[in-house]
Write a protein that holds these residues in place. Structure first.
Motif, PDB file in Angstrom:
ATOM      1  N   GLY A 143       0.811  -1.197   0.000  1.00 54.70           N
ATOM      2  CA  GLY A 143       0.000   0.000   0.000  1.00 54.70           C
ATOM      3  C   GLY A 143       0.846   1.248   0.000  1.00 54.70           C
ATOM      4  N   PRO A 144       0.225   2.420  -0.186  1.00 56.80           N
ATOM      5  CA  PRO A 144       0.959   3.688  -0.258  1.00 56.80           C
ATOM      6  C   PRO A 144       1.387   4.203   1.113  1.00 56.80           C
ATOM      7  CG  PRO A 144      -1.376   4.094  -0.523  1.00 56.80           C
ATOM      8  CD  PRO A 144      -1.219   2.599  -0.459  1.00 56.80           C
ATOM      9  N   PHE A 145       2.175   3.407   1.821  1.00 53.72           N
ATOM     10  CA  PHE A 145       2.738   3.833   3.102  1.00 53.72           C
ATOM     11  C   PHE A 145       4.032   4.608   2.861  1.00 53.72           C
ATOM     12  CE2 PHE A 145       0.261   0.011   4.014  1.00 53.72           C
ATOM     13  CZ  PHE A 145      -0.470   0.386   5.126  1.00 53.72           C
ATOM     14  N   LEU A 146       4.592   5.143   3.927  1.00 48.66           N
ATOM     15  CA  LEU A 146       5.867   5.838   3.818  1.00 48.66           C
ATOM     16  C   LEU A 146       7.030   4.867   3.648  1.00 48.66           C
ATOM     17  CD1 LEU A 146       5.459   8.509   6.670  1.00 48.66           C
ATOM     18  CD2 LEU A 146       4.700   8.634   4.289  1.00 48.66           C
ATOM     19  N   ASP A 147       6.927   3.688   4.232  1.00 46.61           N
ATOM     20  CA  ASP A 147       8.066   2.773   4.304  1.00 46.61           C
ATOM     21  C   ASP A 147       8.579   2.283   2.949  1.00 46.61           C
ATOM     22  OD1 ASP A 147       8.116   2.151   7.478  1.00 46.61           O
ATOM     23  OD2 ASP A 147       6.070   2.303   6.745  1.00 46.61           O
ATOM     24  N   PRO A 148       7.732   1.955   1.970  1.00 47.20           N
ATOM     25  CA  PRO A 148       8.292   1.563   0.668  1.00 47.20           C
ATOM     26  C   PRO A 148       9.190   2.634   0.062  1.00 47.20           C
ATOM     27  CG  PRO A 148       5.974   0.969   0.790  1.00 47.20           C
ATOM     28  CD  PRO A 148       6.264   1.798   2.008  1.00 47.20           C
ATOM     29  N   LEU A 149       8.783   3.895   0.177  1.00 40.23           N
ATOM     30  CA  LEU A 149       9.616   4.985  -0.336  1.00 40.23           C
ATOM     31  C   LEU A 149      10.891   5.127   0.474  1.00 40.23           C
ATOM     32  CD1 LEU A 149       6.813   7.643  -0.943  1.00 40.23           C
ATOM     33  CD2 LEU A 149       8.159   6.489  -2.707  1.00 40.23           C
ATOM     34  N   LEU A 150      10.775   5.056   1.803  1.00 33.74           N
ATOM     35  CA  LEU A 150      11.948   5.193   2.656  1.00 33.74           C
ATOM     36  C   LEU A 150      12.966   4.098   2.377  1.00 33.74           C
ATOM     37  CD1 LEU A 150      10.186   6.085   6.030  1.00 33.74           C
ATOM     38  CD2 LEU A 150      11.641   7.605   4.686  1.00 33.74           C
ATOM     39  N   ASN A 151      12.499   2.865   2.250  1.00 30.89           N
ATOM     40  CA  ASN A 151      13.424   1.754   2.070  1.00 30.89           C
ATOM     41  C   ASN A 151      14.112   1.790   0.713  1.00 30.89           C
ATOM     42  OD1 ASN A 151      12.944   0.737   4.610  1.00 30.89           O
ATOM     43  ND2 ASN A 151      11.477  -0.804   3.948  1.00 30.89           N
ATOM     44  N   VAL A 152      13.366   2.077  -0.353  1.00 29.89           N
ATOM     45  CA  VAL A 152      14.002   2.086  -1.661  1.00 29.89           C
ATOM     46  C   VAL A 152      14.995   3.239  -1.774  1.00 29.89           C
ATOM     47  CG1 VAL A 152      12.343   3.513  -2.967  1.00 29.89           C
ATOM     48  CG2 VAL A 152      13.511   1.610  -4.101  1.00 29.89           C
ATOM     49  N   CYS A 153      14.680   4.390  -1.176  1.00 32.40           N
ATOM     50  CA  CYS A 153      15.626   5.511  -1.185  1.00 32.40           C
ATOM     51  C   CYS A 153      16.846   5.200  -0.321  1.00 32.40           C
ATOM     52  CB  CYS A 153      14.948   6.786  -0.688  1.00 32.40           C
ATOM     53  SG  CYS A 153      13.744   7.498  -1.818  1.00 32.40           S
ATOM     54  N   GLY A 154      16.625   4.624   0.860  1.00 28.19           N
ATOM     55  CA  GLY A 154      17.742   4.323   1.753  1.00 28.19           C
ATOM     56  C   GLY A 154      18.675   3.280   1.183  1.00 28.19           C
ATOM     57  N   LEU A 155      18.125   2.230   0.581  1.00 34.17           N
ATOM     58  CA  LEU A 155      18.969   1.187   0.005  1.00 34.17           C
ATOM     59  C   LEU A 155      19.652   1.680  -1.265  1.00 34.17           C
ATOM     60  CD1 LEU A 155      16.534  -1.775   0.663  1.00 34.17           C
ATOM     61  CD2 LEU A 155      18.758  -1.408   1.757  1.00 34.17           C
ATOM     62  N   GLY A 156      18.986   2.547  -2.022  1.00 40.26           N
ATOM     63  CA  GLY A 156      19.648   3.164  -3.162  1.00 40.26           C
ATOM     64  C   GLY A 156      20.801   4.046  -2.731  1.00 40.26           C
ATOM     65  N   LEU A 157      20.589   4.818  -1.660  1.00 36.52           N
ATOM     66  CA  LEU A 157      21.646   5.641  -1.086  1.00 36.52           C
ATOM     67  C   LEU A 157      22.843   4.782  -0.691  1.00 36.52           C
ATOM     68  CD1 LEU A 157      23.039   7.723   0.923  1.00 36.52           C
ATOM     69  CD2 LEU A 157      21.190   7.207   2.501  1.00 36.52           C
ATOM     70  N   ALA A 158      22.594   3.664  -0.016  1.00 35.14           N
ATOM     71  CA  ALA A 158      23.686   2.807   0.432  1.00 35.14           C
ATOM     72  C   ALA A 158      24.451   2.211  -0.744  1.00 35.14           C
ATOM     73  CB  ALA A 158      23.132   1.697   1.323  1.00 35.14           C
ATOM     74  N   ASN A 159      23.743   1.826  -1.809  1.00 34.81           N
ATOM     75  CA  ASN A 159      24.429   1.268  -2.975  1.00 34.81           C
ATOM     76  C   ASN A 159      25.310   2.298  -3.670  1.00 34.81           C
ATOM     77  OD1 ASN A 159      23.594  -1.646  -4.185  1.00 34.81           O
ATOM     78  ND2 ASN A 159      22.006  -0.886  -2.821  1.00 34.81           N
TER      79      ASN A 159
END
Length: 518
Positions: A143-159
């Motif tokens: 669903g359109p929660f905050l966590d999918p956006l947070l996780n994909v941005c955070g893991l992209g940042l780490a990569n």
């Protein structure tokens, strides 16, 4: 060498297969005759989807309606919000749910890629499996929660930020990593933890020019995403996003010990055991002199995990689904722990290492059962209620609800009522009214029992033609307010199910005072 090269070429395909499995696990409840709208609706996703759609209709957060987070999620959720605004809100909501499953698959690839690059193929596969099957993140990535956006941005940042040992990020990569760190902070204030972890990770060898570029890019991103909307109503922004979160009463799991137990729940026990081993290894390598210089990934994941746990222990509210933000660091730690255990076993004998590899693969898979159990929650009353609302509520009538998602399922947005804020988030609206009285409350239930929490909501209800009350409305309205409500509204029940109800005002309001869905 040739066999090793062939094996290395196969590992990315293994990650791709895990990502496909992750998507299927998330999208599974949508393959139903009711589609994505048949899966159970959570309060928060209804708030975020409604707010994003209203933004496309020209109604702004903080100025026109209360929103207790930075506006990044409303802007990054533009495709679904635009569809809901210019077509049907229910269709936009369904699209938002499908997009969330796609973000979950992308995050699975990112977590596996990072772990594989840092600690080898065993770590990559186990980390990807741990993320793919993490029960809380599976639920939130439906669903359109905050966590999918947070996780994909955070893991992209780490990569982008964490390169193999001996390689520092190029200036361009540092800038892109900063953009993602800023996007996380623009979605949720706690998202800034990942940016801090990135700086801590490379503290021993970080060049000032790279740190400056990272921080500058993050700051500009926050200003770009948050600044324009915050400046439209600066006082309301500070009140909604900063003051409310710091002053709100306790809610959810209030005991700190019980919160810690929820963060380490047995539903993912074996993945957590691997993560515990990984955390010990990460801390050891981060402080050991001989490995300190090349332990940037270990410092990053340990810092992100421990700071998030500390933030949740200190927060005024916590529910188990908050663990979705822990899923990325937890999966990375599980991958590190698995690689360490398999490496230790393989050093004894190669067959022992093969057996150990098989065992560590089983750890994350244990959580699949819990994730599958959650996919079965498809209440039939939800679809029947949406149909009943569409049949009973005229297009020009106002529909208010204590569960924003219920209105979206019926193609209705929160109404614009004369002289009132748009009731996007009735829960936060009533809590904020209780807090502005100057009183402090031990928990949310005590706040809802106060007279101050009821005043504005009763004024809103007084202008609504129809109301979806539900269990949440029964909880948030005080006994006096419920008496007033029952004196002014009549309960209607769908002939298809006695559990489907809709409250209708006794005497319809005149056109001068009513407000329809925008």
């Amino acid at each position: 060498m040739r066999d090793g090269g062939r094996a290395r070429r196969w590992w990315p395909w293994v990650l791709a297969a895990v990502a496909v499995g992750a998507w299927v696990l998330r999208a599974l409840p949508f393959f139903h005759r009711a589609g994505a709208l048949g899966y159970v609706v959570n309060y928060d996703e209804g708030v975020y989807a409604a707010a994003s759609t209203l933004l496309w209709k020209g109604l702004l957060p903080y100025r026109d309606y209360l929103f207790v987070h930075p506006p990044g999620a409303l802007l990054l959720g533009a495709p679904a919000g635009a569809l809901g605004a210019f077509a049907d809100p229910a269709t936009g909501f369904a699209l938002a749910r499908w997009l969330a499953t796609g973000l979950g698959a992308v995050s699975t690839v990112l977590v596996g890629r990072l772990a594989m690059r840092a600690w080898g193929p065993v770590a990559g596969v186990v980390a990807a499996l741990a993320y793919a099957a993490h029960p809380e993140v599976v639920t939130m990535e439906r669903g359109p929660f905050l966590d999918p956006l947070l996780n994909v941005c955070g893991l992209g940042l780490a990569n982008l930020w964490l390169l193999p040992s001996g390689r520092a990020p190029l200036p361009r990569r540092a800038g892109l990593a900063g953009v993602l760190a800023g996007a996380m902070t623009s979605v949720k204030v706690l998202g800034g933890i990942w940016g801090a972890a990135a700086l801590v990770a490379r503290a021993p060898d970080l060049r000032w020019s790279l740190a400056r570029r990272f921080v500058l890019a993050a700051s500009l991103t926050v200003l770009t995403l948050v600044g324009p909307l915050a400046l439209m109503a600066p006082g309301a922004f500070a009140r909604d996003v900063l003051w409310f979160q710091s002053a709100r009463p306790e809610d959810g799991v209030t005991s700190r010990w019980e919160r810690l137990l929820e963060m380490t729940h047995e539903r993912r026990r074996y993945a957590l055991l691997l993560a515990a081993v990984g955390l010990c290894v990460a801390l050891f390598r981060a402080v050991r002199r001989s490995t300190r210089a090349e332990a940037a990934p270990e410092r990053f994941v340990a810092t992100a995990y421990l700071l998030t746990v500390a933030a949740y222990l200190a927060a005024h509210s916590y529910w188990s689904n908050y663990n979705a933000l822990l899923a990325g660091p937890e999966a990375l730690l599980a991958g590190l722990g698995a690689a360490a255990l398999v490496g230790f076993a393989a050093a004894r004998a190669r067959p022992v290492g093969a057996v150990a590899f098989g065992l560590v693969l089983l750890g994350p898979l244990y959580s699949v059962r819990e994730a599958l159990r959650g996919s079965e929650i498809r209440p039939p009353e939800q679809v029947l209620q949406a149909r009943y609302v569409r049949d009973q509520v005229p297009p020009d009538a106002s529909l208010c609800g204590f569960e924003p998602g219920w209105g979206l399922l019926a193609g209705r947005l929160p109404p614009v009522l004369p002289g009132q804020a748009v009731p996007v988030d009735p829960y936060a609206l009533m809590l904020q009214d209780a807090l502005t009285s100057g009183a402090r409350f031990p928990d949310a239930a005590a706040a809802f029992a106060s007279a101050d929490s009821q005043t504005r909501m009763l004024a809103l209800l007084g202008q609504c033609d129809f109301v979806l009350l539900g269990a949440r409305g029964q909880w948030q309205l005080s006994s006096d307010s419920r008496q007033w409500f029952e004196a002014h509204y009549t309960r209607g029940v769908s002939p298809d199910s006695p559990a489907v109800e809709l409250w209708r005002r006794h005497e319809p309001l005149t056109g001068a005072t009513t407000g329809a869905s925008p």
